[in-house]
Scaffold this motif. Sequence first.
Motif, PDB file in Angstrom:
ATOM      1  N   TRP B 130      92.023  67.533  -1.468  1.00 19.11           N
ATOM      2  CA  TRP B 130      92.993  66.954  -0.534  1.00 19.11           C
ATOM      3  C   TRP B 130      94.225  66.420  -1.229  1.00 19.11           C
ATOM      4  N   TYR B 132      95.619  67.952  -3.650  1.00 14.86           N
ATOM      5  CA  TYR B 132      96.401  69.158  -3.910  1.00 14.86           C
ATOM      6  C   TYR B 132      96.911  69.833  -2.641  1.00 14.86           C
ATOM      7  N   ASN B 133      96.379  69.449  -1.497  1.00 13.12           N
ATOM      8  CA  ASN B 133      96.713  70.165  -0.260  1.00 13.12           C
ATOM      9  C   ASN B 133      98.217  70.289  -0.078  1.00 13.12           C
ATOM     10  N   GLN B 134      98.615  71.516   0.259  1.00 10.62           N
ATOM     11  CA  GLN B 134     100.033  71.828   0.317  1.00 10.62           C
ATOM     12  C   GLN B 134     100.761  71.031   1.403  1.00 10.62           C
ATOM     13  N   GLN B 135     100.106  70.878   2.558  1.00 16.42           N
ATOM     14  CA  GLN B 135     100.802  70.244   3.679  1.00 16.42           C
ATOM     15  C   GLN B 135     100.603  68.747   3.749  1.00 16.42           C
ATOM     16  N   PHE B 136      99.359  68.323   3.539  1.00 19.05           N
ATOM     17  CA  PHE B 136      99.047  66.906   3.735  1.00 19.05           C
ATOM     18  C   PHE B 136      98.727  66.189   2.435  1.00 19.05           C
ATOM     19  N   ALA B 148     102.186  74.994  -3.829  1.00 21.06           N
ATOM     20  CA  ALA B 148     100.842  75.462  -3.463  1.00 21.06           C
ATOM     21  C   ALA B 148      99.944  75.334  -4.694  1.00 21.06           C
ATOM     22  N   TRP B 149      99.526  74.098  -4.969  1.00 17.87           N
ATOM     23  CA  TRP B 149      98.812  73.814  -6.222  1.00 17.87           C
ATOM     24  C   TRP B 149      97.602  74.708  -6.440  1.00 17.87           C
ATOM     25  N   ILE B 150      96.849  74.932  -5.354  1.00 12.99           N
ATOM     26  CA  ILE B 150      95.625  75.707  -5.563  1.00 12.99           C
ATOM     27  C   ILE B 150      95.669  77.067  -4.871  1.00 12.99           C
ATOM     28  N   SER B 151      96.823  77.453  -4.322  1.00 10.25           N
ATOM     29  CA  SER B 151      96.893  78.768  -3.676  1.00 10.25           C
ATOM     30  C   SER B 151      97.829  79.715  -4.407  1.00 10.25           C
ATOM     31  N   ASP B 237      88.960  77.607  -1.128  1.00 10.76           N
ATOM     32  CA  ASP B 237      88.360  78.316  -0.004  1.00 10.76           C
ATOM     33  C   ASP B 237      88.045  79.749  -0.438  1.00 10.76           C
ATOM     34  N   ASN B 240      90.929  82.050  -0.319  1.00 12.87           N
ATOM     35  CA  ASN B 240      92.107  81.650  -1.087  1.00 12.87           C
ATOM     36  C   ASN B 240      92.584  82.829  -1.919  1.00 12.87           C
TER      37      ASN B 240
END
Lengths: 461, 295
Positions: B130, B132-136, B148-151, B237, B240
Amino acid sequence: MKLRKLTALFMTAAMALSLAACGAAPAATGTADAAPAAEAEAPASDDGGAAPAGSFSVDAITVNIWDNNQLAGLQEIADEWTATSGVKVNIDVIDWNNYWTLLEAGASGGEMPDVFWMHSNTAQMYMENDLILNLDDFIANDPNMDLGNYYEGIVELYNSDGHQYAIPKDHDTIALLYNQAIFDKYGVDTPTDDWTWEDVYEAAKAITEAGKADGVYGYAINTSNNQDGWYNIVYDYGAQVVTDDHKDTTIDSEEGKAGMEMMRKILTVAAPQDIVAETGTDSLFQSNLVGMITQGSWMINSFYTAESHDDYKWAMLPYADVNGNGSCDAGERWSCYNGLGWAAAADVEDPAACYSLIAHFCSKDMQVKQAELGVTMAGFKGVSEEFSNAFEGMDVSAFDRVEAEGSLYFRPYTRNTTVWEDAIGQTGAFLDAWQNPEDVELMATSCDNAAKIIRDAIANE
Amino acid sequence: MKKKKSPAQKKEALWGLAFVAPTMIGLTVLNFYPVFSTIWQSLCKTGDFGKGNTFIGLKNFQKLFADAEVWQSLWNTIKYAIIEVPFSIAIALMLAVFLNRKMRGRSIYRTIFFIPMVCAPAAVAMVWRWLYNQQFGLINNLFHVSVAWISDPKIAWISIGVIGVWSIIGYNMVLFLAGLQEIPRDFYEAAQIDGATGLQQFWNITVPLLSPTTFFIVQTRVIGALTVFDLMFMVMDKMNVALPKVQSIVYLFYQYSFTNGNKGMGAAVVMILVVFIMIVTILLQQVEKRFVYHN
């Protein structure tokens, strides 16, 4: 001296025993056919097989399920059975991914839960290996049990070589979920039962363009939203993800590609895949950042109890106007349906008690209660209305209407579904197209790749 | 010439056996049997639920060696180790040196740095997911960026590596602290009298005398990093897009064995990892002979 020796001996024995206990779980499989008929004749009472207190040899039954939303309702139903049978029911929730890992490990090691949910993805494998209790004798000896009362597709799914291994617990259909507030805010007309996928595209486009500044998207779908998502479009356009004989696919046919081309068009105005993968379509929707998603009836409760549930409305799944006559004809609106089955492990201590519990869960009264409590739609036919009324203030009749007005197809499955199901949603198949929705060719190639993955997987089963 | 044992000796030997038996049985059942069973399975086309295995020789390995995904996963694992091992050791060493002095709140700092080690790895991964989450995510919102840290395949492996470093620093630090306390104070006093600066003391006394500890940490961490699984599994995910560029070799094993139910291929993947770790360990042993200073 003697005492010390005795103590030492005792301790060694205890250690050896505890070690033996670890490895002692017997792999008692293959005995399903030998379910003793005497036990099966346990006196059945009115509500479908619950025997009077004290007639079972176990004190408690462990039940495994994967949906936390259903726990409270099912526990309530199970407690009713406990009241008559005197056997405690402990329900454990294990999330979807770990559920199967754990069940398979349990099956290999002879430590399965007593009663558990079965699913179309893996049912065939478990039945063929005689890991689930054969219910034939119990069903034959239970005057209250008539498999004709349940959805045929689900009954058939849990039948292997003429033997019944599970009884339908529920069934589910798909509907379109939209956020009224978002539609109102950007002045877009809300979905109706007459919508086609083209209409979905137009509305999603309008919302995504108008909502750019707020980070709001018209639509969200991930490659993993198959049963509740893009599978349905494929069927609307006349193709099948898995053919009726479970041996092939037509996803790479003209029709299949036409369906996925429609999907691609919607994706160009939907939330980008990387955002969907990180946050999830449901979370995005519940954060009021997405106008529309498609969802299954098993998820209603999660949206019903959400913060802005007043804005959430359900519409029937859109259709594809393939013949272009402007109305929905037969075979143009498809909803996937699936149903879980209540099954018991083949090597349970007291098969009669397990069957009695299963019969209780599946009895008409309890199926109605399950629908009334809003747990899920019944596996028992003819009690859909109760479910539609279960959610006060939220109209969920779309799930019922699609059954009456559209067509249902059973969730595509083969012997080992998970092998291809994940793979077609990942890199090398549809994830490529999801990443670059502008690329028309890529979606067609993805269809070809997905078809190859499915065929290879079936060939290896 | 065989010496005959006295009854007392015999009895003693018997009791000896009785007392090592629990350990021996445990090792056999829990370690040796699985090892050989895995080797055997890697040579089989395995049936469902461990029944009906058929021997197919090296076919699993042939298939794996021809599969680019396997090499990519091995490379991903190495990349993860390259981030985790050096950074976690360098940072932990620095922290250990600072926290080895007399200072206010020393135990509080030590505790704070050790806390990640006490947390459940799954919980750690969920929190970072969370962050790293791009939006929130907190990181993007704090710095007003949208990364997009993890995407993003280009940076996702680094993001995962950072979590690995963060989780293990405290553990390495405690080991270093133990090592530091072994170094006699006289060396530092002598160096001070000779006019050595703090930095000179660090490089000429601390680093060489700490090398056995450092080597121990390097070796255990390399093996730990090569067997990483939970971070990728929990943070990313399944859908991902960066996953193919991040998933470790153990992740691939999990995919084969448990998601796809193909134990034979899973076992073969693990055998590749075992051989790889063996080679790395032998190399490390050579390095030890050359660089580690034994008192």
